[in-house]
Design a protein around this motif. Structure first.
Motif, PDB file in Angstrom:
ATOM      1  N   PHE A 193      -4.700  -2.866  10.794  1.00 45.90           N
ATOM      2  CA  PHE A 193      -5.112  -3.861   9.808  1.00 45.90           C
ATOM      3  C   PHE A 193      -4.832  -5.276  10.326  1.00 45.90           C
ATOM      4  N   ARG A 194      -3.632  -5.496  10.877  1.00 42.92           N
ATOM      5  CA  ARG A 194      -3.282  -6.824  11.388  1.00 42.92           C
ATOM      6  C   ARG A 194      -4.145  -7.197  12.594  1.00 42.92           C
ATOM      7  N   THR A 195      -4.457  -6.213  13.434  1.00 42.06           N
ATOM      8  CA  THR A 195      -5.283  -6.490  14.606  1.00 42.06           C
ATOM      9  C   THR A 195      -6.656  -6.999  14.202  1.00 42.06           C
ATOM     10  N   HIS A 201     -10.024 -14.451   9.713  1.00 44.94           N
ATOM     11  CA  HIS A 201      -9.778 -15.704   8.992  1.00 44.94           C
ATOM     12  C   HIS A 201      -9.876 -15.510   7.478  1.00 44.94           C
ATOM     13  N   TRP A 202      -9.431 -14.346   6.993  1.00 47.64           N
ATOM     14  CA  TRP A 202      -9.370 -14.132   5.547  1.00 47.64           C
ATOM     15  C   TRP A 202      -8.140 -14.843   5.000  1.00 47.64           C
ATOM     16  N   ASN A 203      -8.212 -15.213   3.722  1.00 44.42           N
ATOM     17  CA  ASN A 203      -7.044 -15.838   3.120  1.00 44.42           C
ATOM     18  C   ASN A 203      -6.023 -14.767   2.734  1.00 44.42           C
ATOM     19  N   LEU A 207      -6.389 -10.552   2.008  1.00 42.87           N
ATOM     20  CA  LEU A 207      -5.721  -9.573   2.862  1.00 42.87           C
ATOM     21  C   LEU A 207      -4.828  -8.647   2.048  1.00 42.87           C
ATOM     22  N   ARG A 208      -4.098  -9.190   1.095  1.00 45.68           N
ATOM     23  CA  ARG A 208      -3.229  -8.346   0.280  1.00 45.68           C
ATOM     24  C   ARG A 208      -4.051  -7.338  -0.522  1.00 45.68           C
ATOM     25  N   ARG A 230       4.030 -11.771  -3.213  1.00 42.24           N
ATOM     26  CA  ARG A 230       3.157 -12.943  -3.106  1.00 42.24           C
ATOM     27  C   ARG A 230       2.677 -13.205  -1.678  1.00 42.24           C
ATOM     28  N   ASP A 231       3.196 -12.454  -0.703  1.00 42.35           N
ATOM     29  CA  ASP A 231       2.732 -12.641   0.667  1.00 42.35           C
ATOM     30  C   ASP A 231       2.456 -11.278   1.296  1.00 42.35           C
ATOM     31  N   PHE A 232       1.647 -11.292   2.355  1.00 49.91           N
ATOM     32  CA  PHE A 232       1.170 -10.060   2.966  1.00 49.91           C
ATOM     33  C   PHE A 232       2.309  -9.266   3.602  1.00 49.91           C
ATOM     34  N   ASP A 233       3.214  -9.931   4.310  1.00 45.45           N
ATOM     35  CA  ASP A 233       4.304  -9.225   4.982  1.00 45.45           C
ATOM     36  C   ASP A 233       5.183  -8.481   3.981  1.00 45.45           C
TER      37      ASP A 233
END
Length: 324
Positions: A193-195, A201-203, A207-208, A230-233
């Motif tokens: 997914f990260r690759t 360039h999605w926001n 991504l979430r 609130r964040d992807f990580d």
């Protein structure tokens, strides 16, 4: 009577002596003053020399302390050995690993700039790591003195144009929109997914949402019981924790079912017909499960009645509807 007015010889000599003595006194006084001034200058110079000696001793002590603090004298940058860098594995023209290979070569050049100081040496290093169709192409263009062989950046751009077919831009976004975890772990799913996301360039919000939609149903069901990060990580970390918790729960079910089958059911019962082991319908359509099927569902944490995750047979909605 005639009076002799000429000076007396004895008085003239005395006057001369007095004059000479007076002059000598004046000279001695001048000498004394000069000696006094010189003595003062000598004293001043002596004091200055003493101060300089003290300062020299202080500087020597500081230098000694600095030398002892850093016992190893650092060599000039040009004399220090460059760090070791492993050579990338040979590249055979695989369209999905071209960029990764070239990036590893760039890291080698960054770690060892003195060894690969010229552009020609960098291009030659890359060519020595090629094999198969990639080596055949590189050998041909090198022998032909192609213009893009003059610099590594031009050679890199030519290789990407010729060999690279990795997903970029819109293609990567299209693959990302269809990506699902399926039977993989969350770790493997998140790496792919990260690759793909690196070039889309999605926001952050997109991504979430896409990552959550691609997870297994049982992990999605657990995530909705938590406050969404609130964040992807943080979302990835939450999915990893849930996956680990589900795996531990499945392991406990496996151990429990193994103990039950090993202690509570005899070998003759295990070899009996499915109707003896499972007196109640255990899947949709009122077909009975075999012992192997039952063990498989227990291991995977699936409902023994409908075969779906997220609940047990006692709370199966299909089973409740069938008994009404």
């Amino acid at each position: 009577a005639h009076v002799d007015c000429s000076p007396h010889p004895s008085s003239t000599g005395a006057d001369q002596v007095r004059t000479a003595v007076t002059q000598q006194g004046i000279l001695l006084g001048q000498h004394s003053s000069q000696l006094t001034a010189t003595s003062r200058e000598v004293d001043l110079l002596t004091a200055q020399v003493a101060e300089l000696n003290v300062r020299v001793q202080e500087l020597q002590q500081e230098a000694l302390a600095s030398r002892s603090a850093s016992s190893v004298i650092r060599s000039p940058p040009w004399a220090e050995p460059e760090p070791h860098a492993n050579s990338p594995p040979p590249y055979d023209g695989d369209p999905n690993s071209c960029r990764a290979f070239l990036s590893q070569c760039s890291l080698v050049f960054a770690l060892q700039p003195r060894r690969y100081v010229t552009e020609e040496s960098q291009v030659a290093f890359v060519i020595t790591l090629l094999k198969g169709r990639a080596r055949e192409w590189a050998t041909a263009v090198w022998d032909a003195c192609a213009p893009f062989c003059a610099t590594f950046q031009d050679f890199r751009a030519e290789m990407i144009k010729l060999f690279d077919r990795s997903a970029q831009g819109d293609e990567a976004a299209s693959q990302l929109s269809r990506l699902n975890q399926n039977g993989r772990s969350v770790t493997d799913y998140s790496i792919q997914f990260r690759t793909l996301a690196a070039t889309c360039h999605w926001n952050e919000a997109a991504l979430r949402a896409r990552f959550r939609e691609g997870l297994k149903d049982e992990i999605q069901d657990e995530i909705v019981t938590h406050e969404l990060p609130r964040d992807f990580d943080s979302l990835v970390e939450l999915a990893l924790r849930i996956e680990g918790r589900l795996q531990r729960r499945h392991q406990r079910w496996t151990e429990r079912s193994s103990w039950t089958l090993g202690e509570g059911v005899s070998n003759s019962t295990l070899n009996a017909s499915p109707s003896v082991v499972n007196p109640e319908p255990m899947q949709v359509g009122h077909l009975r499960l075999t012992v192997k099927e039952k063990q498989d569902r227990l291991v995977r944490g699936l409902c023994l009645y409908c075969g779906k995750p997220g609940h047990r047979a006692i709370r199966c909605p299909l089973k409740a509807g069938a008994h009404q």
